[in-house]
Design a protein around this motif. Structure first.
Motif, PDB file in Angstrom:
ATOM      1  N   ALA A 156      54.655  44.683  35.797  1.00 40.90           N
ATOM      2  CA  ALA A 156      53.496  45.041  34.980  1.00 40.90           C
ATOM      3  C   ALA A 156      52.461  43.919  34.985  1.00 40.90           C
ATOM      4  O   ALA A 156      51.255  44.169  35.046  1.00 40.90           O
ATOM      5  N   ARG A 157      52.946  42.679  34.937  1.00 47.39           N
ATOM      6  CA  ARG A 157      52.007  41.552  34.986  1.00 47.39           C
ATOM      7  C   ARG A 157      51.278  41.531  36.321  1.00 47.39           C
ATOM      8  O   ARG A 157      50.065  41.305  36.370  1.00 47.39           O
ATOM      9  N   LEU A 158      52.013  41.761  37.403  1.00 51.80           N
ATOM     10  CA  LEU A 158      51.399  41.762  38.732  1.00 51.80           C
ATOM     11  C   LEU A 158      50.310  42.833  38.814  1.00 51.80           C
ATOM     12  O   LEU A 158      49.193  42.565  39.277  1.00 51.80           O
ATOM     13  N   GLU A 159      50.623  44.034  38.378  1.00 54.21           N
ATOM     14  CA  GLU A 159      49.646  45.119  38.448  1.00 54.21           C
ATOM     15  C   GLU A 159      48.417  44.820  37.598  1.00 54.21           C
ATOM     16  O   GLU A 159      47.274  45.031  38.027  1.00 54.21           O
ATOM     17  N   THR A 160      48.657  44.323  36.389  1.00 52.94           N
ATOM     18  CA  THR A 160      47.538  44.035  35.493  1.00 52.94           C
ATOM     19  C   THR A 160      46.662  42.921  36.048  1.00 52.94           C
ATOM     20  O   THR A 160      45.428  43.037  36.088  1.00 52.94           O
ATOM     21  N   GLN A 161      47.283  41.833  36.494  1.00 49.52           N
ATOM     22  CA  GLN A 161      46.499  40.697  36.970  1.00 49.52           C
ATOM     23  C   GLN A 161      45.776  41.019  38.273  1.00 49.52           C
ATOM     24  O   GLN A 161      44.651  40.549  38.491  1.00 49.52           O
ATOM     25  N   LEU A 162      46.381  41.822  39.123  1.00 52.05           N
ATOM     26  CA  LEU A 162      45.670  42.263  40.322  1.00 52.05           C
ATOM     27  C   LEU A 162      44.437  43.084  39.941  1.00 52.05           C
ATOM     28  O   LEU A 162      43.353  42.911  40.512  1.00 52.05           O
ATOM     29  N   GLY A 163      44.608  43.990  38.981  1.00 52.09           N
ATOM     30  CA  GLY A 163      43.477  44.796  38.537  1.00 52.09           C
ATOM     31  C   GLY A 163      42.366  43.943  37.950  1.00 52.09           C
ATOM     32  O   GLY A 163      41.178  44.124  38.265  1.00 52.09           O
ATOM     33  N   ILE A 164      42.729  42.981  37.104  1.00 54.10           N
ATOM     34  CA  ILE A 164      41.733  42.084  36.505  1.00 54.10           C
ATOM     35  C   ILE A 164      41.041  41.267  37.593  1.00 54.10           C
ATOM     36  O   ILE A 164      39.815  41.076  37.578  1.00 54.10           O
ATOM     37  N   GLY A 165      41.812  40.788  38.562  1.00 58.37           N
ATOM     38  CA  GLY A 165      41.227  39.995  39.643  1.00 58.37           C
ATOM     39  C   GLY A 165      40.220  40.786  40.462  1.00 58.37           C
ATOM     40  O   GLY A 165      39.154  40.266  40.812  1.00 58.37           O
ATOM     41  N   VAL A 166      40.541  42.033  40.761  1.00 51.27           N
ATOM     42  CA  VAL A 166      39.626  42.880  41.527  1.00 51.27           C
ATOM     43  C   VAL A 166      38.342  43.123  40.731  1.00 51.27           C
ATOM     44  O   VAL A 166      37.224  43.026  41.273  1.00 51.27           O
ATOM     45  N   VAL A 167      38.482  43.430  39.451  1.00 53.29           N
ATOM     46  CA  VAL A 167      37.307  43.714  38.625  1.00 53.29           C
ATOM     47  C   VAL A 167      36.447  42.462  38.460  1.00 53.29           C
ATOM     48  O   VAL A 167      35.209  42.526  38.513  1.00 53.29           O
ATOM     49  N   LEU A 168      37.076  41.300  38.273  1.00 51.80           N
ATOM     50  CA  LEU A 168      36.317  40.057  38.146  1.00 51.80           C
ATOM     51  C   LEU A 168      35.550  39.743  39.432  1.00 51.80           C
ATOM     52  O   LEU A 168      34.384  39.325  39.390  1.00 51.80           O
ATOM     53  N   THR A 169      36.212  39.944  40.566  1.00 52.52           N
ATOM     54  CA  THR A 169      35.546  39.677  41.849  1.00 52.52           C
ATOM     55  C   THR A 169      34.357  40.606  42.042  1.00 52.52           C
ATOM     56  O   THR A 169      33.259  40.168  42.437  1.00 52.52           O
ATOM     57  N   ALA A 170      34.548  41.890  41.756  1.00 54.51           N
ATOM     58  CA  ALA A 170      33.448  42.843  41.883  1.00 54.51           C
ATOM     59  C   ALA A 170      32.307  42.481  40.938  1.00 54.51           C
ATOM     60  O   ALA A 170      31.124  42.579  41.305  1.00 54.51           O
ATOM     61  N   THR A 171      32.639  42.020  39.735  1.00 52.39           N
ATOM     62  CA  THR A 171      31.611  41.649  38.767  1.00 52.39           C
ATOM     63  C   THR A 171      30.829  40.428  39.233  1.00 52.39           C
ATOM     64  O   THR A 171      29.593  40.368  39.091  1.00 52.39           O
TER      65      THR A 171
END
Length: 366
Positions: A80-95
């Motif tokens: 769950a941590r991996l999935e969440t942090q990957l999602g946050i990382g993708v959104v931060l990069t796009a932002t």
């Protein structure tokens, strides 16, 4: 109005103040906060050291965003941590890339405010859809505002993507290092079943979405109209009270953001006034991040004492500015942001109570 009713009103007011005071002075248990703090410290130390070593301090903003992923999945299962942090990382990069792209236009206050409005609202919807806590709106507003205000060219879109993605990837990797150690008891949290259409039909979500979109927008516009040098800082501050679950917590978070900023400003001045070498400031950035993450879930005011120098020292290293204007802008724009948010929340609560009373009266008449 009877005397008893007035007395009850005064009693409720005193009780509310007492609840806010308890929120202001309560320090919650440590609860292994050091692990998350260490992950965040590594997440900012390594990328920032790299960009400084290669002589590109202007990339420090991008390098610092990766540490935000460490905030997520503290007590979740490894997957769950991996999935969440990957999602946050993708959104931060796009932002970060979106903010840099907007920065190519040398945006004025209105365009910056619109950008922050969009990313803040998106952050809330993502949080409600995927169960991310806290809502990443504050980090997205910070990233978008910081990158949009940088002097960039089209070529800078590449480092905006690569450095941000690299720092986020490091944060995800550090977050998985606990797999190397003996297993511990971790909370298993299920994925929320809501779809985006269902969320947009939910009155509570819509009300929160209005606050998360309008707060950063209004604060940024007001700061820009007032002529402050970093209007997006007001937008960041406006997101802070919104994360509170109750009116008491919201009021406490607004107060702690401002008071903590004042204390953080003093720390920043003491660090920058002697004009120390870069390596000393780098150590101070890492230490400040460590302090912030040690207390972010325990006492927000103490955390802000670390957050403030982390942000301002990073800005100074990337693009030095007059110290006085930097510190004054931070204080004034923080005040603008939290005041806008508090007023907005009060207006929304008043509208909700009025609508409830009208519905109740209609039901009684019917």
């Amino acid at each position: 109005m009877s005397g008893r009713t007035a007395g009850e009103g005064r009693h409720r007011g005193v009780s509310r103040l007492g609840q806010v005071w308890r929120e202001l002075v309560t320090v919650h248990p440590h609860a292994t906060a050091h692990w998350g703090a260490l992950r965040a410290a590594v997440g900012i130390a390594v990328p920032s050291a790299y960009v400084l070593a290669v002589g590109r301090p202007e990339w420090l903003g991008y390098a610092s965003f990766g540490c935000f992923v460490a905030v997520y999945g503290r007590h979740a299962t490894w997957r769950a941590r991996l999935e969440t942090q990957l999602g946050i990382g993708v959104v931060l990069t796009a932002t970060a890339v979106l903010g840099a792209a907007v920065g190519l236009t040398r945006p004025g206050g209105l365009l910056t405010a619109l950008l922050l409005m969009v990313v803040s609202g998106v952050g809330l919807l993502l949080a409600r859809r995927h169960g991310w806590a806290p809502a990443p709106s504050v980090f997205l507003v910070f990233a978008a505002g910081a990158t949009a205000s940088m002097p960039v060219t089209a070529a800078d879109l590449v480092p905006a993507a690569c450095v941000t993605a690299g720092s986020a990837a490091l944060g995800v990797a550090v977050g998985q290092m606990g797999r190397l150690f003996p297993a511990d008891d971790r909370e298993r949290t299920g994925r929320l079943p809501s779809t985006y259409p269902a969320l947009l039909r939910d009155p509570t979500v819509l009300r929160d979405l209005v606050c998360y979109a309008a707060g950063p927008f209004l604060a940024t516009v007001l700061a820009a109209l007032a002529g402050f040098g970093h209007p997006s800082w007001a937008g960041v501050a406006a997101t802070i009270p919104l994360a509170g679950a109750t009116a008491v917590v919201q009021a406490a978070r607004a107060t702690l953001r401002f008071v903590g900023t004042l204390a953080g400003i003093v720390v920043t001045y003491l660090l920058l006034a002697p004009d120390p070498p870069t390596w000393v400031l780098w150590i101070a950035v890492v230490a400040s991040m460590l302090l912030a993450e040690l207390f972010i879930a325990r006492h927000y005011g103490i955390a802000v004492i670390g957050i403030t120098p982390t942000a301002l020292l990073t800005i100074h290293l990337a693009s030095p500015a007059p110290l006085r204007s930097l510190l004054v802008d931070r204080v004034v724009e923080t005040a603008v942001g939290v005041l806008v948010s508090v007023v907005l929340l009060r207006v929304v609560r008043a509208v909700r109570r009025s609508a409830f009373r009208r519905a109740r009266d209609d039901e009684e008449r019917g």
